[in-house]
Design a protein around this motif. Structure first.
Motif, PDB file in Angstrom:
ATOM      1  N   THR A   1       6.014  -7.303  -4.436  1.00  0.00           N
ATOM      2  CA  THR A   1       6.350  -6.549  -5.657  1.00  0.00           C
ATOM      3  C   THR A   1       7.021  -7.483  -6.667  1.00  0.00           C
ATOM      4  O   THR A   1       6.713  -7.468  -7.865  1.00  0.00           O
ATOM      5  CB  THR A   1       7.281  -5.363  -5.307  1.00  0.00           C
ATOM      6  OG1 THR A   1       6.667  -4.592  -4.279  1.00  0.00           O
ATOM      7  CG2 THR A   1       7.552  -4.487  -6.523  1.00  0.00           C
TER       8      THR A   1
ATOM      9  N   PRO B   1       8.001  -2.181 -12.124  1.00  0.00           N
ATOM     10  CA  PRO B   1       7.275  -1.620 -10.989  1.00  0.00           C
ATOM     11  C   PRO B   1       7.472  -0.106 -10.997  1.00  0.00           C
ATOM     12  O   PRO B   1       8.589   0.382 -11.227  1.00  0.00           O
ATOM     13  CB  PRO B   1       7.962  -2.258  -9.769  1.00  0.00           C
ATOM     14  CG  PRO B   1       9.222  -2.869 -10.247  1.00  0.00           C
ATOM     15  CD  PRO B   1       9.263  -2.841 -11.731  1.00  0.00           C
TER      16      PRO B   1
ATOM     17  N   LEU C   1       6.084   3.996  -9.456  1.00  0.00           N
ATOM     18  CA  LEU C   1       5.344   4.810  -8.477  1.00  0.00           C
ATOM     19  C   LEU C   1       5.114   6.203  -9.036  1.00  0.00           C
ATOM     20  O   LEU C   1       5.974   6.729  -9.781  1.00  0.00           O
ATOM     21  CB  LEU C   1       6.167   4.941  -7.188  1.00  0.00           C
ATOM     22  CG  LEU C   1       6.284   3.711  -6.290  1.00  0.00           C
ATOM     23  CD1 LEU C   1       7.182   4.032  -5.095  1.00  0.00           C
ATOM     24  CD2 LEU C   1       4.910   3.249  -5.810  1.00  0.00           C
ATOM     25  N   PRO C   2       4.006   6.838  -8.653  1.00  0.00           N
ATOM     26  CA  PRO C   2       3.815   8.248  -9.015  1.00  0.00           C
ATOM     27  C   PRO C   2       4.892   9.106  -8.352  1.00  0.00           C
ATOM     28  O   PRO C   2       5.501   8.693  -7.363  1.00  0.00           O
ATOM     29  CB  PRO C   2       2.439   8.591  -8.437  1.00  0.00           C
ATOM     30  CG  PRO C   2       1.819   7.305  -8.029  1.00  0.00           C
ATOM     31  CD  PRO C   2       2.913   6.296  -7.845  1.00  0.00           C
TER      32      PRO C   2
ATOM     33  N   ARG D   1       6.011   8.457 -14.030  1.00  0.00           N
ATOM     34  CA  ARG D   1       6.219   7.423 -13.008  1.00  0.00           C
ATOM     35  C   ARG D   1       7.717   7.259 -12.765  1.00  0.00           C
ATOM     36  O   ARG D   1       8.509   7.318 -13.717  1.00  0.00           O
ATOM     37  CB  ARG D   1       5.665   6.055 -13.467  1.00  0.00           C
ATOM     38  CG  ARG D   1       4.170   6.044 -13.737  1.00  0.00           C
ATOM     39  CD  ARG D   1       3.342   6.134 -12.454  1.00  0.00           C
ATOM     40  NE  ARG D   1       1.914   6.123 -12.736  1.00  0.00           N
ATOM     41  CZ  ARG D   1       1.179   7.224 -12.903  1.00  0.00           C
ATOM     42  NH1 ARG D   1       1.736   8.425 -12.816  1.00  0.00           N
ATOM     43  NH2 ARG D   1      -0.103   7.136 -13.155  1.00  0.00           N
TER      44      ARG D   1
ATOM     45  N   THR E   1       3.495  -1.201 -16.601  1.00  0.00           N
ATOM     46  CA  THR E   1       3.874  -1.045 -15.197  1.00  0.00           C
ATOM     47  C   THR E   1       2.963  -1.890 -14.306  1.00  0.00           C
ATOM     48  O   THR E   1       1.838  -2.206 -14.672  1.00  0.00           O
ATOM     49  CB  THR E   1       3.742   0.424 -14.730  1.00  0.00           C
ATOM     50  OG1 THR E   1       2.366   0.773 -14.694  1.00  0.00           O
ATOM     51  CG2 THR E   1       4.509   1.371 -15.639  1.00  0.00           C
ATOM     52  N   VAL E   2       3.504  -2.225 -13.133  1.00  0.00           N
ATOM     53  CA  VAL E   2       2.687  -2.718 -12.016  1.00  0.00           C
ATOM     54  C   VAL E   2       3.046  -1.796 -10.846  1.00  0.00           C
ATOM     55  O   VAL E   2       4.072  -1.101 -10.896  1.00  0.00           O
ATOM     56  CB  VAL E   2       2.988  -4.201 -11.664  1.00  0.00           C
ATOM     57  CG1 VAL E   2       2.565  -5.125 -12.788  1.00  0.00           C
ATOM     58  CG2 VAL E   2       4.456  -4.405 -11.302  1.00  0.00           C
ATOM     59  N   PRO E   3       2.213  -1.765  -9.799  1.00  0.00           N
ATOM     60  CA  PRO E   3       2.542  -0.855  -8.699  1.00  0.00           C
ATOM     61  C   PRO E   3       3.893  -1.192  -8.060  1.00  0.00           C
ATOM     62  O   PRO E   3       4.178  -2.348  -7.745  1.00  0.00           O
ATOM     63  CB  PRO E   3       1.398  -1.087  -7.697  1.00  0.00           C
ATOM     64  CG  PRO E   3       0.271  -1.583  -8.541  1.00  0.00           C
ATOM     65  CD  PRO E   3       0.912  -2.420  -9.618  1.00  0.00           C
ATOM     66  N   GLY E   4       4.724  -0.163  -7.901  1.00  0.00           N
ATOM     67  CA  GLY E   4       5.988  -0.334  -7.187  1.00  0.00           C
ATOM     68  C   GLY E   4       5.745  -0.207  -5.687  1.00  0.00           C
ATOM     69  O   GLY E   4       4.612  -0.230  -5.220  1.00  0.00           O
ATOM     70  N   HIS E   5       6.848  -0.082  -4.936  1.00  0.00           N
ATOM     71  CA  HIS E   5       6.717   0.002  -3.471  1.00  0.00           C
ATOM     72  C   HIS E   5       7.765   0.981  -2.943  1.00  0.00           C
ATOM     73  O   HIS E   5       8.915   0.972  -3.410  1.00  0.00           O
ATOM     74  CB  HIS E   5       6.920  -1.384  -2.856  1.00  0.00           C
ATOM     75  CG  HIS E   5       6.444  -1.470  -1.444  1.00  0.00           C
ATOM     76  ND1 HIS E   5       7.118  -0.900  -0.389  1.00  0.00           N
ATOM     77  CD2 HIS E   5       5.332  -2.040  -0.907  1.00  0.00           C
ATOM     78  CE1 HIS E   5       6.455  -1.136   0.729  1.00  0.00           C
ATOM     79  NE2 HIS E   5       5.362  -1.820   0.446  1.00  0.00           N
ATOM     80  N   GLU E   6       7.357   1.781  -1.950  1.00  0.00           N
ATOM     81  CA  GLU E   6       8.299   2.772  -1.372  1.00  0.00           C
ATOM     82  C   GLU E   6       9.575   2.101  -0.863  1.00  0.00           C
ATOM     83  O   GLU E   6      10.654   2.687  -0.919  1.00  0.00           O
ATOM     84  CB  GLU E   6       7.638   3.481  -0.188  1.00  0.00           C
ATOM     85  CG  GLU E   6       6.659   4.550  -0.597  1.00  0.00           C
ATOM     86  CD  GLU E   6       6.140   5.307   0.617  1.00  0.00           C
ATOM     87  OE1 GLU E   6       6.049   4.712   1.706  1.00  0.00           O
ATOM     88  OE2 GLU E   6       5.843   6.503   0.438  1.00  0.00           O
TER      89      GLU E   6
END
Ligand SMILES: Nc1ccn([C@@H]2O[C@H](COP(=O)(O)OP(=O)(O)OP(=O)(O)O)[C@@H](O)[C@H]2O)c(=O)n1
Ligand SMILES: C[C@](O)(CO)[C@H](O)COP(=O)(O)O
Length: 257
Positions: A135, A152, A154-155, A185, A225-230
């Motif tokens: 990330t 980053p 997330l939905p 997001r 945005t870029v994809p985040g992470h849980e």
């Protein structure tokens, strides 16, 4: 034409493709929502202070060559000793400065300690100790590719309501609207910036905001945005500590971290 000599377009400023990367880690908060105890960043996760986990997570990126830790106002000496006591990558320099009254002020104080040759600056909450290196690298890559500000994200899992906030805690709050969830997001850190953009944002925006990217939005510049992470979740309330320790236990099982 080399990446370094890429022309600066008329649009927003952008960092050179190989610009050195510094990370500012605001860690000066009290952690009121976590309950009584030491400042949140200094509380242990699996026996190691949360801040040290966060520093490891950022320094795990081979692109990050400077980490500026913004310590609790009375804590720089303790934080310096903590950094000295833990094995950290030798390719990375570490600086500690005292923080301010708000997150925004703490970030500004950290940013002031970043030398001008660092064209990319990440801002990362100490309270997000477990962000994966992929990330971090995705954020850096997007800034080096020319975005002035990158977050980053997330939905959302929950439906969100806008309300008229109650004046007394616990009182019913009238619902005003239900924003379309698919367009929302939840944003995380590290947030990455072309350095000049972040400096300008902190010099220009005086109103209190909850993240750095929104200051860039106020300048009228694009934020992507870029994809985040849980696993980049923020440790805010006591249950988050349970989750963080569970993530660390799973990592130990899977890869010995
Ligand atoms: N004056 C402040 C306030 C916050 N932070 C940092 O900003 C990050 C995100 O803030 P948050 O999670 O809200 O931390 P706290 O302010 O400590 O939490 P609380 O609001 O529950 O007190 C944290 O790493 C925190 O240490 C900071 O450097 N300086
Ligand atoms: C910066 C942030 O982590 C993005 O989600 C968040 O806004 C920090 O909020 P806090 O209330 O200061 O923890």
């Amino acid at each position: 034409m080399s990446d370094e000599s890429r022309p600066s377009p008329a649009g927003p400023p952008s960092a050179p493709a190989q610009a050195p990367v510094a990370a500012v880690i605001p860690a000066a908060g009290r952690g009121v929502r976590l309950g009584p105890g030491a400042p949140k960043a200094l509380r242990a996760l699996n026996g190691t202070p949360m801040l040290i986990h966060a520093v490891h997570s950022l320094a795990a990126s081979r692109h990050v060559s400077l980490v500026v830790v913004v310590a609790p106002v009375d804590g720089p000496t303790e934080v310096k000793s903590l950094l000295d006591a833990h094995a950290l990558p030798e390719r990375t320099d570490f600086v500690v400065v005292p923080g301010g009254e708000s997150r925004q002020e703490s970030v500004a104080l950290g940013l002031a300690a970043v030398p001008p040759e660092y064209g990319v600056v990440l801002v990362h909450d100490a309270a997000r100790p477990l962000v994966p290196v992929d990330t971090v690298d995705a954020v850096i890559e997007a800034v080096r590719d020319g975005a002035p500000a990158v977050v980053p994200a997330l939905p959302l899992a929950d439906t969100v309501k806008e309300v008229e906030p109650a004046t007394e805690p616990g009182a019913p709050e009238p619902v005003v609207a239900t924003p379309e969830r698919a367009r929302l997001r939840a944003v995380q850190t590290p947030q990455g910036f072309d350095r000049a953009t972040l400096v300008r944002a902190h010099e220009t925006v005086t109103e209190d905001v909850t993240d750095d990217a929104s200051m860039v939005e106020q300048l009228g510049l694009p934020v992507v945005t870029v994809p985040g992470h849980e696993e980049a979740f923020k440790v805010t309330r006591p249950l988050d500590l349970v989750l963080a320790e569970a993530v660390l236990a799973r990592r130990r099982l899977n890869d010995g971290y």
